[in-house]
Enzyme design. Structure first.
Site, PDB file in Angstrom:
ATOM      1  N   HIS A   1       0.835  -1.209   0.000  1.00 56.71           N
ATOM      2  CA  HIS A   1       0.000   0.000   0.000  1.00 56.71           C
ATOM      3  C   HIS A   1       0.867   1.255   0.000  1.00 56.71           C
ATOM      4  CE1 HIS A   1      -3.251  -2.832   1.366  1.00 56.71           C
ATOM      5  NE2 HIS A   1      -3.881  -2.096   0.485  1.00 56.71           N
ATOM      6  N   ASN A   2       1.500   1.486  -1.117  1.00 60.06           N
ATOM      7  CA  ASN A   2       2.322   2.688  -1.287  1.00 60.06           C
ATOM      8  C   ASN A   2       1.866   3.419  -2.540  1.00 60.06           C
ATOM      9  OD1 ASN A   2       3.380   1.214  -3.444  1.00 60.06           O
ATOM     10  ND2 ASN A   2       4.877   0.226  -2.072  1.00 60.06           N
ATOM     11  N   SER A   3       2.610   4.434  -2.952  1.00 57.53           N
ATOM     12  CA  SER A   3       2.122   5.246  -4.076  1.00 57.53           C
ATOM     13  C   SER A   3       2.205   4.495  -5.405  1.00 57.53           C
ATOM     14  CB  SER A   3       2.887   6.560  -4.158  1.00 57.53           C
ATOM     15  OG  SER A   3       4.189   6.354  -4.664  1.00 57.53           O
ATOM     16  N   THR A   4       2.993   3.417  -5.451  1.00 61.81           N
ATOM     17  CA  THR A   4       3.017   2.613  -6.683  1.00 61.81           C
ATOM     18  C   THR A   4       1.666   1.913  -6.862  1.00 61.81           C
ATOM     19  OG1 THR A   4       5.374   2.283  -6.352  1.00 61.81           O
ATOM     20  CG2 THR A   4       4.301   0.848  -7.949  1.00 61.81           C
ATOM     21  N   HIS A   5       1.124   1.440  -5.746  1.00 59.46           N
ATOM     22  CA  HIS A   5      -0.209   0.821  -5.814  1.00 59.46           C
ATOM     23  C   HIS A   5      -1.232   1.877  -6.255  1.00 59.46           C
ATOM     24  CE1 HIS A   5      -3.870  -1.291  -4.832  1.00 59.46           C
ATOM     25  NE2 HIS A   5      -4.164  -0.439  -3.854  1.00 59.46           N
TER      26      HIS A   5
ATOM     27  N   HIS B   1      -7.082   6.737  -3.244  1.00 63.84           N
ATOM     28  CA  HIS B   1      -7.976   5.798  -2.564  1.00 63.84           C
ATOM     29  C   HIS B   1      -7.354   5.088  -1.351  1.00 63.84           C
ATOM     30  CE1 HIS B   1      -5.795   2.554  -4.537  1.00 63.84           C
ATOM     31  NE2 HIS B   1      -6.431   1.703  -3.739  1.00 63.84           N
ATOM     32  N   ASP B   2      -6.030   5.027  -1.266  1.00 65.64           N
ATOM     33  CA  ASP B   2      -5.391   4.386  -0.101  1.00 65.64           C
ATOM     34  C   ASP B   2      -4.490   5.370   0.644  1.00 65.64           C
ATOM     35  OD1 ASP B   2      -6.406   1.846   0.236  1.00 65.64           O
ATOM     36  OD2 ASP B   2      -5.063   0.916  -1.234  1.00 65.64           O
TER      37      ASP B   2
ATOM     38  N   ASP C   1      -8.655  -1.568  -8.157  1.00 62.46           N
ATOM     39  CA  ASP C   1      -7.959  -1.778  -6.887  1.00 62.46           C
ATOM     40  C   ASP C   1      -7.380  -3.193  -6.772  1.00 62.46           C
ATOM     41  OD1 ASP C   1      -7.050  -1.145  -4.365  1.00 62.46           O
ATOM     42  OD2 ASP C   1      -8.947  -1.603  -3.363  1.00 62.46           O
TER      43      ASP C   1
ATOM     44  N   GLN D   1      -3.081 -16.968  -3.652  1.00 63.70           N
ATOM     45  CA  GLN D   1      -3.505 -16.334  -4.900  1.00 63.70           C
ATOM     46  C   GLN D   1      -4.617 -17.116  -5.587  1.00 63.70           C
ATOM     47  OE1 GLN D   1      -2.475 -13.178  -5.774  1.00 63.70           O
ATOM     48  NE2 GLN D   1      -1.850 -13.507  -3.664  1.00 63.70           N
TER      49      GLN D   1
HETATM   50  N1  LIG Z   1      -3.053 -10.451  -4.994  1.00 65.17           N
HETATM   51  C1  LIG Z   1      -3.673 -10.318  -3.817  1.00 65.17           C
HETATM   52  N2  LIG Z   1      -3.685 -11.340  -2.963  1.00 65.17           N
HETATM   53  C2  LIG Z   1      -4.312 -11.276  -1.775  1.00 65.17           C
HETATM   54  N3  LIG Z   1      -4.952 -10.168  -1.376  1.00 65.17           N
HETATM   55  C3  LIG Z   1      -4.972  -9.121  -2.195  1.00 65.17           C
HETATM   56  C4  LIG Z   1      -4.340  -9.139  -3.429  1.00 65.17           C
HETATM   57  N4  LIG Z   1      -4.540  -7.951  -4.028  1.00 65.17           N
HETATM   58  C5  LIG Z   1      -5.263  -7.204  -3.189  1.00 65.17           C
HETATM   59  N5  LIG Z   1      -5.531  -7.899  -2.077  1.00 65.17           N
HETATM   60  C6  LIG Z   1      -6.350  -7.477  -0.916  1.00 65.17           C
HETATM   61  O1  LIG Z   1      -7.483  -6.861  -1.444  1.00 65.17           O
HETATM   62  C7  LIG Z   1      -7.631  -5.655  -0.748  1.00 65.17           C
HETATM   63  C8  LIG Z   1      -8.328  -4.598  -1.530  1.00 65.17           C
HETATM   64  O2  LIG Z   1      -8.387  -3.450  -0.702  1.00 65.17           O
HETATM   65  P1  LIG Z   1      -7.037  -2.865  -0.052  1.00 65.17           P
HETATM   66  O3  LIG Z   1      -6.235  -2.225  -1.140  1.00 65.17           O
HETATM   67  O4  LIG Z   1      -7.384  -2.050   1.111  1.00 65.17           O
HETATM   68  O5  LIG Z   1      -6.284  -4.161   0.437  1.00 65.17           O
HETATM   69  C9  LIG Z   1      -6.232  -5.197  -0.490  1.00 65.17           C
HETATM   70  C10 LIG Z   1      -5.614  -6.461  -0.068  1.00 65.17           C
HETATM   71  O6  LIG Z   1      -5.859  -6.692   1.282  1.00 65.17           O
END
Ligand SMILES: Nc1ncnc2c1ncn2[C@@H]1O[C@@H]2COP(=O)(O)O[C@H]2[C@H]1O
Length: 864
Positions: free
Chosen positions: A578-582, A618-619, A744, A796
């Site tokens: 959960h950084n700016s790349t995301h 959004h994050d 997302d 996954q």
């Molecule tokens: N590839 C992934 N595998 C497992 N969990 C994921 C994956 N991608 C996103 N998530 C989860 O999905 C959530 C979507 O909301 P968030 O970005 O708050 O946090 C994210 C993660 O907790």
């Protein structure tokens, strides 16, 4: 001889069959009384004087005058006129002679006699006939309006709603038929009497003219006359017969409305207990429908115990009222209800009862039966009658009445009503009734779209890591069990420090990469690398320009750039996921979706701009821990947001705090108030939609609107049907929510090397959380995400199985991006292979990345 109970006038009495004295009408004029409706004459007035008087100013005189004219003033040429007069007499006689124990006296809901009756005279060419009618109406106190054109007459009528309209139909070139139909088309005209003035010859020739006038909507025809006295007669008769009948109709309408609104159950049967009428309360509470019961008997449809009917019948047939308990059965469930019944005999003609009126008191319904009804509107109602503990039955009734009177009805109320109807129609199939009850119970739950992980979830997946992940993502935050000091991100980064060099000069390598910014295969990690972990700034500016966000927000490029700087600075670079790349990745996916034809056709420039802004922010200020962690650790954010939607609320609030906090970054500063409100709403709504506990709620709503057969069509890409459901603002909102949600969690649908890197990053962040929870003695939210033992491929596979697959199939059906599904399926197969080959831990995955996966991302992998 007896006296009228209203005015005391003398009347004759006769013994009827039941031994009840029945009044007969008095023919002697001198004994007439003045009590109006039920009595015919006057005992106090001097009729001789009245009859000689040339003026007829009062109601009293009208009544007297009417009697005189019955005997002396009938025009022998006016058959209609005389027939009406006779019927006046006989109906008045009936009123008196028929009055029996079951006759209710009622006042009419009518304009008479308190207000001046309104008369509209429509004569194309005013002539002596018109004059005579005017004079007569004037004498009788009518409020007269005249008109000599159709249009004028209709305007007058619509403005004043006359009680009586008299149209001269003798003139050629006057479309009286059109006028009459137009008046009849006006709301409320059913209470208006419309009279046609016709030539005498119309009656003599044939009855075609008369019949066609009546068909147009005229109530009757009068023969032209210039005799004022005859006109007076006609108007009096009109007033006392036709207008009164109209008032009676209006009264009936009002009474039926009242019956339909009352809580007690009212049924009218004929004398053999065949249903004739039932009110709405009856239909609702007993599950019957008026149209289904007509002609059927009480015993067949409703009453459980025929002995009770016989007991009641023996009273009713002797014209006596009866009251007592009655056991009723609800049609489909055979459930029984005991209620107090009052039964009244009623006679439409003659003295023998022709009908029975049954009134069931809902308050008396036996509460011991309430438990038999499950979860229906009936049970709610009956349940409410059982609130005896309140103490005051009156209070309960009035407060319920208030509730019922509120002009509110939720869709669920309608649904439950429909389900009740279905239940009534499935007959005695107990299994079906049970299923319907269950459906109703679920529908009545308050959070229809909130998904709970199925009770048998653990049984369906034998993978604890999948169970951990999905449960953690979809469940609401747990109750905190351990108090611990919380970690709060630094706020320093929120302060905007303007760049001295002005807008950033973009190096050629970044520019080249950004040329591919709208491709689904865009290499976000390469951008992260090239920009030294400032991908959001560069990609964001590129996308803002592409979608002309400056134009949509009426904002300069500098402010947009400043905004991106501040937003990016408030992402935590130390978070592995959960950084700016995301944020940049989600923004890039959003841009890719916005490029699609279907989105272009529904998104306004402001929608596009706010979608990109929401995606970028959004994050914002994500602490790298889940909401559950914040709750468990008593983090101030969890305290602030009461453990509800903690992170997403914070991201949205922080976005506006930063944006509005400094004019140099306020991208909304040039919007007018309404546009700003809309933009703010869009951004907040989209950010909140990323909350995973509401995943199935958003997905279900989207699928309901856009992925049903009728909305999508049997063939994807059938444009005419595709576009049908997306025109409303609500539906556009559903699309925007789905778009940001898909953006997302789009990482499993990206090319393999990107997908694997995202999986590694999220796994790392989860592991970090588990480490912290263990270190701080907090409840471990996802125990299986332990860096020692976790299988990343399995997580996954589960993530795709339970979250991604259905969502992206629905999204692809809407937006038509088959590459999403192609990558998702290819990646899924590879994860299975990795799992089979035992590439499960972080180290294993990193080795794979360094060897078989494309080298272009290895630099970013190393830099982590
Ligand atoms: N590839 C992934 N595998 C497992 N969990 C994921 C994956 N991608 C996103 N998530 C989860 O999905 C959530 C979507 O909301 P968030 O970005 O708050 O946090 C994210 C993660 O907790």
């Amino acid at each position: 001889m007896s006296n009228c109970e209203h005015c005391g006038s003398p009347i004759l009495l006769n013994k009827d069959n039941f031994g009840v004295s029945t009044p007969l009408y008095e023919t002697d004029e001198s004994s007439s009384s003045n009590c109006g409706w039920f009595c015919f004459g006057s005992k106090k007035s001097d009729p001789t004087k009245r009859s000689k008087s040339p003026e007829f100013p009062t109601e009293l005189r009208e009544a007297r005058y009417q009697r005189r004219t019955i005997q002396f003033e009938i025009d022998p040429n006016s058959t209609v006129f005389s027939r009406r007069l006779h019927s006046t007499v006989s109906s008045s006689i009936l009123k008196v002679s028929k009055r029996g124990p079951n006759e209710t006296k009622y006042g009419l809901i009518s304009p008479t006699p308190k207000h001046h009756l309104k008369l509209l005279l429509v004569f194309a060419h005013p002539d002596p006939v018109c004059d005579s009618l005017s004079k007569a109406a004037d004498k009788l106190g009518f409020e007269i309006t005249t008109s000599n054109t159709n249009i004028g007459a209709l305007d007058e009528y619509q403005a004043k709603s006359h009680d009586l309209v008299i149209v001269d139909t003798r003139a050629k070139n006057f479309d009286n038929d059109l006028l009459c139909r137009s008046i009849r088309n006006t709301k409320g005209s059913q209470h208006t009497v419309i009279i046609a003035i016709v030539r005498k010859s119309a009656f003599e020739r044939d009855d075609v003219t008369i019949a066609s006038l009546l068909e147009s909507g005229f109530n009757r025809c009068l023969i032209e006359t210039t005799n004022v006295l005859v006109c007076v007669n006609e108007l009096i008769v009109l007033k006392h017969c036709d207008l009164r009948t109209m008032a009676q109709h209006a009264t009936c309408q009002a009474m039926y409305t009242a019956l339909d609104k009352c809580r007690d159950l009212v049924i009218v049967t004929d004398d053999s207990y065949k249903f004739q009428y039932m009110n709405a309360a009856c239909e609702r509470q007993l599950g019957l429908r008026q149209e289904d019961t007509i002609g059927k008997t009480l015993q067949e449809q409703l009453v459980y115990d025929t002995v009770q009917i016989n007991t009641m019948g023996s009273s009713l047939l002797r014209a006596r009222e009866w009251s007592g308990p009655m056991t009723l059965k609800r049609k489909s469930t055979q459930e029984t209800i005991v209620s107090n019944c009052r039964a009244v005999p009623f006679s439409c003609a003659g003295r023998m009862p022709t009908h029975f009126i049954l009134v069931f008191d809902t308050n008396s319904i036996d509460p011991s039966n309430l438990s038999q009804s499950r979860g229906s509107i009936h049970s709610i109602r009956r349940g409410s009658t059982d609130v005896r503990s309140i103490g005051s039955d009156y209070l309960r009734r009035t407060s319920l009445a208030k509730l019922n009177a509120l002009p509110l009805e939720a869709p669920i109320t309608k649904i439950v009503g429909l389900i009740d109807q279905i239940r009534e129609n499935v007959g005695s199939n107990g299994q079906l009734v049970q299923l319907i009850d269950k459906v109703e119970d679920i529908l009545k739950g308050s959070e229809l779209y909130v998904s709970h992980v199925k009770e048998d979830f653990r049984m369906k997946t034998d993978e604890p890591v999948v169970s951990d992940l999905i449960t953690a993502l979809l469940s609401k935050a747990p109750q905190p069990t351990v108090t611990a000091s919380s970690r709060r991100s630094s706020n320093d980064s929120s302060v905007f420090r303007p760049s001295r060099t002005g807008l950033i000069k973009v190096p050629a390598a970044i520019r080249d990469l950004l040329d591919t910014a709208l491709m689904w295969e865009f290499d976000i990690f390469k951008l992260e690398d090239l920009t030294r972990k400032r991908p959001l700034q560069h990609l964001g500016m590129n996308l803002f320009n592409h979608f002309d966000v400056c134009g949509a927000l009426n904002c300069d490029e500098r402010t947009l750039s400043n905004w991106l700087t501040v937003i990016e600075a408030n992402y935590h670079a130390e978070n592995s996921y959960h950084n700016s790349t995301h944020a940049a990745d989600v923004m890039q996916a959003t841009a890719g979706f916005l490029e699609k034809e279907r989105m272009k056709s529904i998104m306004e420039p402001l929608d596009e701009a706010t979608s990109l802004i929401a995606a970028a922010a959004h994050d914002l200020d994500h602490p790298g821990k889940s909401s559950a962690f914040l709750t468990n650790s008593n983090n101030p954010l969890a305290i602030l947001y009461n453990d509800v939607t903690v992170l997403e609320s914070h991201h949205a609030a922080m976005t506006f705090k930063l944006t509005l906090g400094d004019e140099r970054v306020n991208i909304f500063k040039n919007l007018d108030r309404d546009t700003y409100k809309l933009a703010r709403h869009n951004v907040i709504d989209m950010i909140l939609a990323t909350e995973m506990t509401k995943h199935f709620e958003h997905l279900a709503k989207f699928v309901n609107v856009f992925c049903t057969r009728s909305s999508v069509g049997s063939e994807i890409g059938d444009q005419s049907e595709d576009y049908a459901p997306i025109l409303t603002a609500e539906n556009t909102t559903l699309v925007k929510r789905m778009m940001i949600k898909c953006s997302d969690v789009s990482n499993p649908t990206r090319p393999l090397r990107l997908c694997v890197e995202w999986a590694r990053r999220i796994a790392e962040e989860y592991f970090q959380q588990t480490d912290d929870e263990k270190a701080r003695g907090l409840p471990v939210v996802m125990p299986m995400f332990d860096r020692q033992c976790c299988s990343i491929p399995k997580s996954q596979i589960g993530f795709v199985d339970y979250i991604i697959n259905d969502m992206f199939e629905a999204w692809n059906a809407f937006i038509d991006m088959p590459e999403l599904l192609t990558y998702m399926r290819q990646n899924y197969i590879r994860w299975k292979e990795f799992d089979e080959q035992n590439h499960t831990t972080l180290n294993d995955i990193q080795k794979l990345q360094a060897t078989i996966l494309a080298p272009s991302i290895t630099s970013s992998i190393k830099s982590d």
